[in-house]
Design a protein around this motif. Structure first.
Motif, PDB file in Angstrom:
ATOM      1  N   ASP A   1      22.613  42.915  25.948  1.00 26.75           N
ATOM      2  CA  ASP A   1      23.619  42.248  26.899  1.00 26.75           C
ATOM      3  C   ASP A   1      24.675  41.321  26.210  1.00 26.75           C
ATOM      4  O   ASP A   1      24.416  41.041  25.137  1.00 26.75           O
ATOM      5  N   VAL A   2      25.769  41.191  26.926  1.00 29.88           N
ATOM      6  CA  VAL A   2      26.732  40.440  26.712  1.00 29.88           C
ATOM      7  C   VAL A   2      26.721  39.192  27.418  1.00 29.88           C
ATOM      8  O   VAL A   2      26.115  39.149  28.586  1.00 29.88           O
ATOM      9  N   ASP A   3      27.553  38.167  27.036  1.00 26.27           N
ATOM     10  CA  ASP A   3      27.601  36.748  27.928  1.00 26.27           C
ATOM     11  C   ASP A   3      29.022  37.281  28.824  1.00 26.27           C
ATOM     12  O   ASP A   3      30.010  37.696  28.306  1.00 26.27           O
ATOM     13  N   LYS A   4      28.852  36.709  30.016  1.00 27.10           N
ATOM     14  CA  LYS A   4      30.106  36.780  30.977  1.00 27.10           C
ATOM     15  C   LYS A   4      31.138  36.117  30.400  1.00 27.10           C
ATOM     16  O   LYS A   4      32.676  36.702  30.725  1.00 27.10           O
ATOM     17  N   GLU A   5      30.885  35.025  29.778  1.00 24.57           N
ATOM     18  CA  GLU A   5      32.129  34.054  29.301  1.00 24.57           C
ATOM     19  C   GLU A   5      32.778  34.694  28.119  1.00 24.57           C
ATOM     20  O   GLU A   5      33.930  34.066  27.898  1.00 24.57           O
ATOM     21  N   THR A   6      32.405  35.350  27.359  1.00 22.04           N
ATOM     22  CA  THR A   6      33.007  36.040  26.126  1.00 22.04           C
ATOM     23  C   THR A   6      33.274  37.498  26.066  1.00 22.04           C
ATOM     24  O   THR A   6      33.959  37.893  25.211  1.00 22.04           O
TER      25      THR A   6
ATOM     26  N   VAL B   1      39.363  39.941  36.184  1.00 20.14           N
ATOM     27  CA  VAL B   1      38.064  40.158  36.536  1.00 20.14           C
ATOM     28  C   VAL B   1      38.156  40.150  38.175  1.00 20.14           C
ATOM     29  O   VAL B   1      38.334  39.291  38.618  1.00 20.14           O
ATOM     30  N   LEU B   2      38.185  41.544  38.638  1.00 16.66           N
ATOM     31  CA  LEU B   2      38.414  41.656  40.047  1.00 16.66           C
ATOM     32  C   LEU B   2      37.042  41.633  40.697  1.00 16.66           C
ATOM     33  O   LEU B   2      36.026  41.433  40.266  1.00 16.66           O
ATOM     34  N   LYS B   3      37.017  41.537  41.848  1.00 19.81           N
ATOM     35  CA  LYS B   3      35.781  41.336  43.049  1.00 19.81           C
ATOM     36  C   LYS B   3      34.736  42.280  42.866  1.00 19.81           C
ATOM     37  O   LYS B   3      33.657  42.003  42.848  1.00 19.81           O
ATOM     38  N   ASN B   4      35.195  43.599  42.761  1.00 18.81           N
ATOM     39  CA  ASN B   4      34.098  44.657  42.705  1.00 18.81           C
ATOM     40  C   ASN B   4      34.651  45.731  42.207  1.00 18.81           C
ATOM     41  O   ASN B   4      35.891  45.874  41.932  1.00 18.81           O
ATOM     42  N   LYS B   5      33.899  46.871  41.977  1.00 22.60           N
ATOM     43  CA  LYS B   5      34.421  48.247  41.640  1.00 22.60           C
ATOM     44  C   LYS B   5      35.400  48.671  42.495  1.00 22.60           C
ATOM     45  O   LYS B   5      36.484  49.452  42.017  1.00 22.60           O
ATOM     46  N   GLU B   6      35.230  48.674  43.687  1.00 24.62           N
ATOM     47  CA  GLU B   6      36.246  49.233  44.677  1.00 24.62           C
ATOM     48  C   GLU B   6      37.609  48.733  44.272  1.00 24.62           C
ATOM     49  O   GLU B   6      38.750  49.335  44.336  1.00 24.62           O
ATOM     50  N   GLU B   7      37.493  47.373  44.357  1.00 18.37           N
ATOM     51  CA  GLU B   7      39.090  46.829  43.843  1.00 18.37           C
ATOM     52  C   GLU B   7      39.404  46.975  42.911  1.00 18.37           C
ATOM     53  O   GLU B   7      40.767  47.365  42.424  1.00 18.37           O
TER      54      GLU B   7
ATOM     55  N   TRP C   1      27.743  44.364  35.285  1.00 15.67           N
ATOM     56  CA  TRP C   1      28.848  43.263  36.111  1.00 15.67           C
ATOM     57  C   TRP C   1      30.215  43.477  35.700  1.00 15.67           C
ATOM     58  O   TRP C   1      30.939  43.648  36.524  1.00 15.67           O
ATOM     59  N   LEU C   2      30.257  43.189  34.428  1.00 15.73           N
ATOM     60  CA  LEU C   2      31.861  43.143  33.988  1.00 15.73           C
ATOM     61  C   LEU C   2      32.341  44.749  33.802  1.00 15.73           C
ATOM     62  O   LEU C   2      33.465  44.768  34.156  1.00 15.73           O
TER      63      LEU C   2
END
Length: 382
Positions: free
Chosen positions: A119-124, A321-327, A368-369
């Motif tokens: 996995d990756v970090d969300k912050e990087t 970084v948008l709210k979700n896949k749909e957006e 998530w990303l």
């Protein structure tokens, strides 16, 4: 669902393009490119021998703080050679991140090895040292100074983190973990020329780092890559292997092992040298663009991805970084329909058919990303 009309208008305003198509990242040729290319043609040194190759290698080494740099025909070949130099062979495993360009996993496959995805970090958006340590503690043991995957029985020979979109990952922590587990570290800095982590240039933390100069990178040679070394002897061996392992002789064609035709042509290096002369201006312009984006998107309550803690990023590709896949999908459809080029992150490597059977750790942050991140126009405003 959000209306992104205001975002499209702002991007067009920033790039001063009220109607024309706006690419994701266009090269800028504003220096000595034509002059150096003409010199190549006039001297006939357009192939793999010529002064521009030597000068480009020397100046990249100086810029990054490396002891030595070795030019290659592209970043993928540079990464393949780095793996070979690190002893990666058939049936070995190499830890990397699934949020990366396909070249990372392809180069591992060229060696007959298999990628293992962590996995990756969300912050990087780069490989997570926490996830790396957790995976190694759970699945691996050290036998005779080799890191053995208890599930597969294979040796985990190397680890290839990537500085995603030019944002440095926590490479110092990754380096410490790799040393503890006897794993060779190779730094994929393909996208991060001009990026620094804790005041040190990316690609110089590991024994071997690589850069890319593809047409869409911060600077380009048309196509090209570079290996970075702190060990001069290792760099000399890389140069030997990249030039068909040809031994020095005034006229005979003698080769002492299997080598590779991974040499950068002089004509590409000429472009690269001219581009490198403008790199500081390009980075300054890209960071100015990032500052504008950050202010606009903060005011409009859209999450703009900023450089991580302790990092100075080149902002190769700017990210939302948008709210979700749909957006995300709505944004991609609306912007591209209006002539503003935007892209999602790459399809996660572990989801591609040739890598679906590779071992994975928990990939919660990665997934998530992947559902939310988009790249927006990032060309240098010189």
């Amino acid at each position: 669902m959000a209306n992104f009309k205001k975002t499209i208008q702002y991007i067009r305003q920033v790039f001063n393009e009220p109607e024309a198509f706006i690419p994701l990242h266009a090269p800028v040729f504003s220096g000595n490119e034509k002059k150096y290319l003409n010199e190549c043609i006039d001297t006939t040194f357009v192939s793999s021998v010529g002064k521009f190759v030597d000068q480009f290698e020397t100046k990249i080494a100086i810029y990054t703080g490396s002891t030595k740099a070795v030019a290659c025909v592209n970043g993928t070949n540079a990464l393949h050679l780095a793996l070979v130099l690190s002893g990666v062979e058939q049936n070995h495993e190499v830890i990397t991140q699934p949020l990366t360009f396909i070249a990372t996993a392809n180069a591992i496959s060229y060696c007959g090895a298999k990628p293992v995805f962590v996995d990756v970090d969300k912050e990087t958006m780069g490989l997570s040292p926490d996830a790396l340590r957790a995976f190694l503690n759970e699945h691996c043991e050290i036998i005779n100074n080799n890191c053995i995957n208890k599930t597969t029985g294979n040796t985990i020979k190397a680890c290839v983190p990537m500085h995603t979109f030019g944002h440095p990952c926590r490479i110092d922590e990754i380096k410490t973990i790799c040393e503890q587990f006897h794993i060779a570290l190779i730094e994929d800095a393909a996208e991060s020329l001009g990026s620094y982590y804790k005041s040190k240039h990316t690609g110089t933390f590991a024994p071997i780092g690589i850069l890319s100069f593809n047409g869409n990178k911060t600077i380009t040679t048309g196509g090209g890559g570079m290996l970075l070394f702190n060990d001069e002897a290792l760099a000399t061996r890389a140069k030997h292997l990249s030039t068909q392992a040809k031994t020095s002789h005034p006229w005979a064609f003698l080769h002492d092992e299997i080598g590779y035709n991974y040499r950068m042509p002089n004509i590409n290096a000429a472009i690269g040298l001219a581009q490198l002369e403008k790199l500081n201006e390009i980075i300054k312009a890209k960071r100015k663009l990032a500052h504008k984006y950050a202010a606009f998107f903060t005011d409009n309550k859209i999450d703009y991805f900023v450089e991580p803690k302790d990092a100075q990023s080149n902002y190769w590709l700017n990210c939302l970084v948008l709210k979700n896949k749909e957006e995300r999908d709505s944004f991609l459809e609306e912007t591209n329909k209006k002539g503003v080029m935007t892209r999602p992150v790459w399809e996660l490597i572990n989801r591609l058919p040739m890598f679906q059977n590779c071992m994975c750790g928990d990939l919660s942050n990665t997934e998530w990303l992947a559902d939310r991140v988009v790249n927006i126009p990032s060309s240098s405003l010189l």
